[in-house]
Design a protein around this motif. Structure first.
Motif, PDB file in Angstrom:
ATOM      1  N   ILE A  41     -15.211  -4.864  -1.903  1.00 54.27           N
ATOM      2  CA  ILE A  41     -14.694  -4.484  -0.585  1.00 54.27           C
ATOM      3  C   ILE A  41     -15.840  -4.193   0.384  1.00 54.27           C
ATOM      4  O   ILE A  41     -15.846  -4.660   1.529  1.00 54.27           O
ATOM      5  N   THR A  71      -8.812   1.938   6.101  1.00 57.26           N
ATOM      6  CA  THR A  71      -7.700   1.740   5.167  1.00 57.26           C
ATOM      7  C   THR A  71      -8.076   2.138   3.748  1.00 57.26           C
ATOM      8  O   THR A  71      -7.196   2.313   2.896  1.00 57.26           O
ATOM      9  N   CYS A  72      -9.383   2.284   3.490  1.00 56.15           N
ATOM     10  CA  CYS A  72      -9.845   2.635   2.139  1.00 56.15           C
ATOM     11  C   CYS A  72     -10.256   4.092   2.012  1.00 56.15           C
ATOM     12  O   CYS A  72     -10.362   4.613   0.903  1.00 56.15           O
ATOM     13  N   TYR A  91     -14.362  -1.700  -5.117  1.00 56.30           N
ATOM     14  CA  TYR A  91     -14.985  -1.235  -3.883  1.00 56.30           C
ATOM     15  C   TYR A  91     -16.354  -1.847  -3.625  1.00 56.30           C
ATOM     16  O   TYR A  91     -16.797  -1.912  -2.473  1.00 56.30           O
ATOM     17  N   HIS A 114      -7.929   6.622   0.074  1.00 58.46           N
ATOM     18  CA  HIS A 114      -7.909   6.351  -1.363  1.00 58.46           C
ATOM     19  C   HIS A 114      -9.211   6.783  -2.019  1.00 58.46           C
ATOM     20  O   HIS A 114      -9.209   7.367  -3.112  1.00 58.46           O
ATOM     21  N   ASP A 153      -5.117  -3.267  -4.843  1.00 53.58           N
ATOM     22  CA  ASP A 153      -4.347  -3.608  -3.649  1.00 53.58           C
ATOM     23  C   ASP A 153      -5.247  -3.697  -2.427  1.00 53.58           C
ATOM     24  O   ASP A 153      -5.163  -4.640  -1.634  1.00 53.58           O
ATOM     25  N   ARG A 154      -6.147  -2.715  -2.265  1.00 51.75           N
ATOM     26  CA  ARG A 154      -7.080  -2.739  -1.131  1.00 51.75           C
ATOM     27  C   ARG A 154      -8.070  -3.910  -1.249  1.00 51.75           C
ATOM     28  O   ARG A 154      -8.452  -4.517  -0.237  1.00 51.75           O
ATOM     29  N   TYR A 155      -8.481  -4.204  -2.482  1.00 49.41           N
ATOM     30  CA  TYR A 155      -9.390  -5.337  -2.707  1.00 49.41           C
ATOM     31  C   TYR A 155      -8.748  -6.649  -2.255  1.00 49.41           C
ATOM     32  O   TYR A 155      -9.361  -7.449  -1.542  1.00 49.41           O
ATOM     33  N   TYR A 174      -2.798 -12.406   0.048  1.00 49.01           N
ATOM     34  CA  TYR A 174      -2.230 -11.071  -0.168  1.00 49.01           C
ATOM     35  C   TYR A 174      -0.705 -11.090  -0.348  1.00 49.01           C
ATOM     36  O   TYR A 174      -0.194 -10.467  -1.284  1.00 49.01           O
ATOM     37  N   SER A 198      -6.623   0.576  -5.778  1.00 46.33           N
ATOM     38  CA  SER A 198      -7.902  -0.016  -5.373  1.00 46.33           C
ATOM     39  C   SER A 198      -7.830  -1.544  -5.418  1.00 46.33           C
ATOM     40  O   SER A 198      -8.417  -2.234  -4.574  1.00 46.33           O
ATOM     41  N   MET A 219       0.829  -1.207   0.000  1.00 48.19           N
ATOM     42  CA  MET A 219       0.000   0.000   0.000  1.00 48.19           C
ATOM     43  C   MET A 219       0.864   1.257   0.000  1.00 48.19           C
ATOM     44  O   MET A 219       0.586   2.225  -0.721  1.00 48.19           O
TER      45      MET A 219
END
Length: 312
Positions: free
Chosen positions: A227, A246-247, A224, A250, A127-129, A138, A125, A65
């Motif tokens: 997510i 954490t999202c 998202y 972004h 990466d967050r997913y 991960y 995005s 991240m």
């Protein structure tokens, strides 16, 4: 210094240089604008440089991240540097001229960096997913080599279309005027000065916007949606709050970037106003890069702690 019009308007010849009118319609506020732009540029340089430094050297931030955040901050510095130094030079010297080559170069790098930034937001995005929806996979899916590949792909993918679009625009003749009613060589203000058929460049602009805005934005929405679905299934409110935090940064960066760019570029031609376009452009060329460090710092305990270590 008053902007001088080219003789091309009268004799049909092609202009040899452009005049960036910028904010010359506000002569009484040139000093104020200069001061504001200097503060914005210094804030962009210092804020984003600090993010790059702490993500590079703080052991707690050696995560995918923050690797992407460092790349994003580097882009913001380059992005602002394409336009802001020229604006300041124009105000300080009152010489608003720019050569055709200089204009083409500025337009090209502006489009490349904007496209890269848009694609990188989509990568972030993803990466967050992966982090929230596939946490066990991960480390494998977002390994160091994979992160470098994704960052490089977003950069290289942003080169071909700006190259073709810039070449197409500057292969036209500019014989209407040499005065660009903007503070940098943006695509639409330059295209307004072109003679002949501009339907191909106009079409290319919409294609470029689809590739660099619509497609990444749809990927971000898809990420998202997954997510959000995963967060809502978490058993505790604390877990849901931590996952969403954490999202949040972004998402805010996405809204600022895509919101201002969409309003500026997707409005019908009949509703375009040069003055409104200039002020809208400030959001995605200066305001967003300036707020980026604050957006990613205010709600991030790891970044705040790293900053405390760096700035005791």
């Amino acid at each position: 210094m008053q902007p001088e019009k080219s003789d091309a308007e009268d004799n049909g010849s092609t202009v040899k240089e452009f005049i960036l009118l910028g904010f010359s319609n506000l002569p009484k506020f040139q000093g104020l604008l200069s001061g504001v732009f200097v503060i914005m540029y210094v804030t962009i340089l210092v804020g984003n440089s600090l993010l790059i430094i702490i993500t590079k050297f703080d052991p707690a931030l050696q995560k995918p991240m923050y690797f992407f955040l460092a790349n994003f901050s580097s882009l913001e510095i380059c992005y602002a540097s394409v336009t802001l130094p020229k604006i300041l030079a124009n105000i300080w010297t009152q010489d608003r001229s720019i050569s055709l080559l200089g204009c083409a170069t500025q337009m090209y790098f502006f489009m490349v960096l904007a496209g890269n930034e848009s694609l990188l937001l989509a990568v972030m995005s993803y990466d967050r997913y992966v982090a929230i929806c596939n946490p066990l996979r991960y480390p494998l899916l977002m390994s160091a080599s994979r992160c470098i590949q994704l960052a490089a792909a977003s950069l290289l993918s942003g080169i071909p279309i700006p190259t073709g679009l810039t070449s197409t625009i500057f292969s036209l003749n500019f014989c209407k005027s040499n005065c660009i009613n903007h503070y940098f060589c943006d695509v639409r203000p330059v295209l307004k000065l072109a003679c002949g058929d501009t339907s191909l460049p106009e079409l290319s602009i919409y294609v470029a916007f689809m590739v660099f805005a619509d497609v990444p934005f749809m990927l971000i929405l898809a990420s998202y949606s997954k997510i959000l679905s995963t967060i809502l299934r978490l058993p505790t409110a604390q877990g849901r709050g931590k996952a969403f935090s954490t999202c949040f940064s972004h998402l805010l960066a996405v809204i600022l970037f895509y919101g201002s760019a969409s309003i500026a570029y997707l409005r019908p031609k009949s509703s375009h106003s040069a003055n409104i376009d200039k002020w809208l452009s400030l959001f995605y060329t200066m305001v967003t890069p300036m707020f980026n460090p604050m957006i990613y710092s205010l709600r991030n305990k790891e970044v705040i702690e790293a900053l405390r270590k760096l700035l005791p």
